[in-house]
Design a protein around this motif. Structure first.
Motif, PDB file in Angstrom:
ATOM      1  N   VAL B 111       2.606   0.907  -5.995  1.00  0.00           N
ATOM      2  CA  VAL B 111       3.766   1.365  -5.486  1.00  0.00           C
ATOM      3  C   VAL B 111       3.688   2.972  -5.985  1.00  0.00           C
ATOM      4  O   VAL B 111       4.255   3.747  -5.215  1.00  0.00           O
ATOM      5  CB  VAL B 111       5.060   0.580  -5.790  1.00  0.00           C
ATOM      6  CG1 VAL B 111       6.184   1.346  -5.632  1.00  0.00           C
ATOM      7  CG2 VAL B 111       5.040  -0.552  -4.972  1.00  0.00           C
ATOM      8  N   VAL B 112       3.478   3.074  -7.237  1.00  0.00           N
ATOM      9  CA  VAL B 112       3.460   4.294  -7.882  1.00  0.00           C
ATOM     10  C   VAL B 112       2.349   5.337  -7.155  1.00  0.00           C
ATOM     11  O   VAL B 112       2.777   6.407  -6.988  1.00  0.00           O
ATOM     12  CB  VAL B 112       3.274   4.270  -9.432  1.00  0.00           C
ATOM     13  CG1 VAL B 112       2.914   5.640 -10.009  1.00  0.00           C
ATOM     14  CG2 VAL B 112       4.294   3.525 -10.086  1.00  0.00           C
ATOM     15  N   ASP B 114       1.091   4.961  -4.286  1.00  0.00           N
ATOM     16  CA  ASP B 114       1.571   5.200  -2.757  1.00  0.00           C
ATOM     17  C   ASP B 114       2.762   6.236  -2.751  1.00  0.00           C
ATOM     18  O   ASP B 114       2.800   7.091  -2.053  1.00  0.00           O
ATOM     19  CB  ASP B 114       2.303   3.736  -2.293  1.00  0.00           C
ATOM     20  CG  ASP B 114       2.453   3.736  -0.965  1.00  0.00           C
ATOM     21  OD1 ASP B 114       1.407   4.171   0.016  1.00  0.00           O
ATOM     22  OD2 ASP B 114       3.622   3.533  -0.427  1.00  0.00           O
ATOM     23  N   SER B 115       3.715   6.111  -3.684  1.00  0.00           N
ATOM     24  CA  SER B 115       4.725   7.391  -4.052  1.00  0.00           C
ATOM     25  C   SER B 115       4.173   8.453  -4.201  1.00  0.00           C
ATOM     26  O   SER B 115       4.479   9.638  -3.644  1.00  0.00           O
ATOM     27  CB  SER B 115       6.050   7.013  -4.437  1.00  0.00           C
ATOM     28  OG  SER B 115       5.466   6.991  -6.129  1.00  0.00           O
ATOM     29  N   ALA B 116       3.084   8.610  -4.869  1.00  0.00           N
ATOM     30  CA  ALA B 116       2.493  10.010  -5.342  1.00  0.00           C
ATOM     31  C   ALA B 116       1.746  10.539  -4.036  1.00  0.00           C
ATOM     32  O   ALA B 116       1.834  11.720  -3.866  1.00  0.00           O
ATOM     33  CB  ALA B 116       1.324   9.623  -6.333  1.00  0.00           C
ATOM     34  N   VAL B 117       1.017   9.592  -3.047  1.00  0.00           N
ATOM     35  CA  VAL B 117       0.509  10.038  -1.922  1.00  0.00           C
ATOM     36  C   VAL B 117       1.641  10.550  -1.165  1.00  0.00           C
ATOM     37  O   VAL B 117       1.335  11.685  -0.463  1.00  0.00           O
ATOM     38  CB  VAL B 117      -0.217   9.044  -1.187  1.00  0.00           C
ATOM     39  CG1 VAL B 117      -0.750   9.325   0.223  1.00  0.00           C
ATOM     40  CG2 VAL B 117      -1.201   8.449  -2.137  1.00  0.00           C
ATOM     41  N   ALA B 118       2.572   9.853  -1.069  1.00  0.00           N
ATOM     42  CA  ALA B 118       3.794  10.407   0.098  1.00  0.00           C
ATOM     43  C   ALA B 118       4.537  11.514  -0.355  1.00  0.00           C
ATOM     44  O   ALA B 118       4.994  11.970   0.321  1.00  0.00           O
ATOM     45  CB  ALA B 118       4.693   9.021   0.081  1.00  0.00           C
ATOM     46  N   MET B 119       4.297  11.757  -1.635  1.00  0.00           N
ATOM     47  CA  MET B 119       4.837  13.173  -2.226  1.00  0.00           C
ATOM     48  C   MET B 119       4.170  14.315  -1.710  1.00  0.00           C
ATOM     49  O   MET B 119       4.304  15.495  -2.186  1.00  0.00           O
ATOM     50  CB  MET B 119       5.515  12.890  -3.671  1.00  0.00           C
ATOM     51  CG  MET B 119       6.845  12.199  -3.903  1.00  0.00           C
ATOM     52  SD  MET B 119       7.243  12.429  -5.396  1.00  0.00           S
ATOM     53  CE  MET B 119       6.014  11.675  -6.249  1.00  0.00           C
ATOM     54  N   GLY B 120       3.017  13.858  -1.470  1.00  0.00           N
ATOM     55  CA  GLY B 120       2.005  15.120  -0.746  1.00  0.00           C
ATOM     56  C   GLY B 120       1.332  15.688  -2.257  1.00  0.00           C
ATOM     57  O   GLY B 120       0.914  16.823  -2.355  1.00  0.00           O
ATOM     58  N   MET B 121       0.790  14.663  -3.125  1.00  0.00           N
ATOM     59  CA  MET B 121      -0.305  15.110  -4.207  1.00  0.00           C
ATOM     60  C   MET B 121      -1.495  14.824  -3.761  1.00  0.00           C
ATOM     61  O   MET B 121      -1.773  14.008  -2.896  1.00  0.00           O
ATOM     62  CB  MET B 121       0.036  14.083  -5.190  1.00  0.00           C
ATOM     63  CG  MET B 121       1.521  14.387  -6.087  1.00  0.00           C
ATOM     64  SD  MET B 121       1.793  13.158  -7.429  1.00  0.00           S
ATOM     65  CE  MET B 121       0.865  14.078  -8.699  1.00  0.00           C
ATOM     66  N   THR B 122      -2.207  15.550  -4.273  1.00  0.00           N
ATOM     67  CA  THR B 122      -3.894  15.423  -3.645  1.00  0.00           C
ATOM     68  C   THR B 122      -4.537  14.500  -4.432  1.00  0.00           C
ATOM     69  O   THR B 122      -3.866  14.140  -5.577  1.00  0.00           O
ATOM     70  CB  THR B 122      -4.428  16.836  -3.851  1.00  0.00           C
ATOM     71  OG1 THR B 122      -4.491  17.321  -5.312  1.00  0.00           O
ATOM     72  CG2 THR B 122      -3.669  18.086  -3.190  1.00  0.00           C
ATOM     73  N   VAL B 130      -1.260  10.951 -12.544  1.00  0.00           N
ATOM     74  CA  VAL B 130      -0.747   9.622 -12.564  1.00  0.00           C
ATOM     75  C   VAL B 130      -1.803   8.553 -13.217  1.00  0.00           C
ATOM     76  O   VAL B 130      -1.496   7.943 -14.129  1.00  0.00           O
ATOM     77  CB  VAL B 130      -0.300   9.434 -11.178  1.00  0.00           C
ATOM     78  CG1 VAL B 130       0.081   7.955 -10.851  1.00  0.00           C
ATOM     79  CG2 VAL B 130       0.597  10.377 -10.501  1.00  0.00           C
TER      80      VAL B 130
END
Lengths: 255, 208
Positions: B111-112, B114-122, B130
């Motif tokens: 989940v963590v 996934d939310s990193a990806v969703a926030m637009g982190m490369t 992370v």
């Protein structure tokens, strides 16, 4: 131009069809609630918007441009995303969690810390008490508020909510729903909100899109939804009427 | 008379301890430089991961004295002396570091991520901000196991002329001299305990 537009979207994964021929648009400033049972495809539909999934057929347009044509990083940084329990980074303080996207966007440090403080205040968490805490030092409701603040941080035009209040107790949930309405009135952002809770949908939506087994069963304003004859809509409305006519323990529900 | 013996042991002991430290540090640096990046890569490659962990597992099952022996006749990397010993120690240290790096990265809450990806982190940002920080305690635990084992195994390096505290132990065994054996074994044990304590502290600090 619509904020988001689904054009005959199919989504399949591992040979299973999750969404079929989804076709609707979301206008700027509205709150579209994607309502449906577990497995109806509502979360998948949401994840198509910020490019966490790609359509198997058809296209999803964000600000007029297909998601697959967007630079994924740019697309996602322009869309806030709130999930259950906030999806906060457990090793970051509240402050760093909220300031993350502005930091990635190279905002100057002072601007970030002002922004973080303002956002914490706007979700009713005094920064002097909360900025330095770790997510595990917060209650579920507080984590969710931080999640909302984080999604708002870089001032995105679109916000996506994936059952954000699903894990909260009814009192906290009501609190956050009110907060959501207040923030919406204040900020006027385009929001897409996934829930399986019909009361929540009726309370928050400017329009409801009902998904059933991967198909769009209904889309319209809440008043129209109440008159819908679609069997799946009737099933949800039964839940609503049951709650309204019940013992008055409907979580302080709808009027 | 006795004090003369102790004096000699002490002088030689300091030198051997130095050699021992060099063996352990060099082996750990090389093993980390290989196994941590490899672990990061393998975390997202299930098939390659099974192979790599299998090979590293086999490396660890070879009896250590035999491994030192096997390496001697191999051109370039083999021969008598320190570098052959370091290579053998690296082979042993790889597995715990590799396995813990993979476990640490795979243990990051999806989940963590996934939310990193969703926030637009490369990818790089997710790894650096992370995955690595969240996996750090597990990776350090792997380094800790590997270091403690390496301190012990390095005593056997004396058998192929690589020096270290094992020199005392082998000589003590050959001359049935308990004092010599202890002069090698006790500092090696203390060194292992010190490494264990230090890395254990670091592990806790990272876990916050």
């Amino acid at each position: 131009m619509s904020a988001v537009e689904f054009r005959h979207v199919d989504f399949r994964i591992a040979g299973r069809s999750i969404l079929q021929d989804i076709d609707f648009s979301i206008e700027a400033g509205e709150t579209l609630v994607l309502l449906g049972r577990s497995g109806s495809g509502k979360t998948t539909a949401l994840r198509l918007i910020n490019g966490l999934h790609e359509p198997s057929a058809g296209e999803v347009l964000v600000e007029g441009k297909p998601t697959i044509a967007w630079d994924r990083v740019r697309l996602r940084r322009g869309i806030g995303y709130v999930i259950q329990e906030g999806g906060l980074f457990p090793h970051f303080t509240v402050e760093r969690n909220i300031g993350l996207v502005p930091g990635l966007e190279n905002w100057p440090r002072e601007k970030i810390s002002n922004r973080v403080a303002a956002l914490l205040r706007s979700v009713s968490l005094p920064p002097e008490d909360f900025a330095r805490r770790l997510p595990r030092e917060l209650s579920g409701g507080q984590r969710q508020r931080v999640g909302v603040a984080r999604a708002l941080a870089a001032d995105p035009a679109i916000l996506l909510f994936d059952e954000p209040f699903g894990a909260l107790d009814p009192v906290t949930r009501l609190d956050l729903q009110r907060e959501f309405l207040r923030l919406r009135a204040e900020l006027g952002k385009t929001s897409v909100f996934v829930t399986h809770d019909v009361q929540e949908a009726m309370k928050l939506a400017t329009r409801i899109a009902l998904l059933h087994e991967g198909k769009l069963a209904f889309i319209g304003v809440p008043a129209e939804f109440e008159g819908s004859r679609h069997p799946e809509a009737r099933a949800f409305l039964d839940v609503l009427h049951e709650a309204r006519g019940g013992e008055g323990d409907a979580g302080g529900g709808c009027q | 008379m006795l004090s003369d013996v102790l004096q000699d042991l002490l002088e030689e002991g300091v030198e051997l301890l130095g050699e021992h430290l060099v063996l352990v540090l060099a082996a750990m640096l090389i093993a980390s430089a290989i196994a941590i990046p490899a672990g990061l890569l393998l975390a997202s490659q299930p098939r390659a991961r099974r192979w790599a962990l299998g090979i590293a597992n086999i490396g660890q099952t070879i009896p250590s004295l035999a491994l030192f022996g096997f390496l001697i006749p191999i051109p370039f990397i083999g021969g008598i002396g320190q570098h052959t010993a370091i290579i053998a120690l690296v082979i042993y240290a790889l597995l715990p570091i590799l396995r813990n790096t993979v476990t640490g990265i795979l243990g990051v809450d999806p989940v963590v991520r996934d939310s990193a990806v969703a926030m637009g982190m490369t990818h790089t940002q997710i790894l650096r901000m992370v995955e690595l920080p969240l996996a750090a305690p597990t990776i350090i635990a792997g380094l800790r196991i590997a270091t403690v084992t390496t301190v012990g195994t390095a005593t056997i390096a004396a058998a192929i002329g690589a020096g270290g505290l094992g020199v005392f132990i082998f000589r003590g065994i050959a001359s049935v001299d308990k004092l010599q054996i202890l002069a090698g074994a006790v500092p090696a044990a203390l060194l292992a305990l010190a490494a264990d304590g230090l890395l254990g502290w670091l592990e806790k600090k990272c876990a916050r």
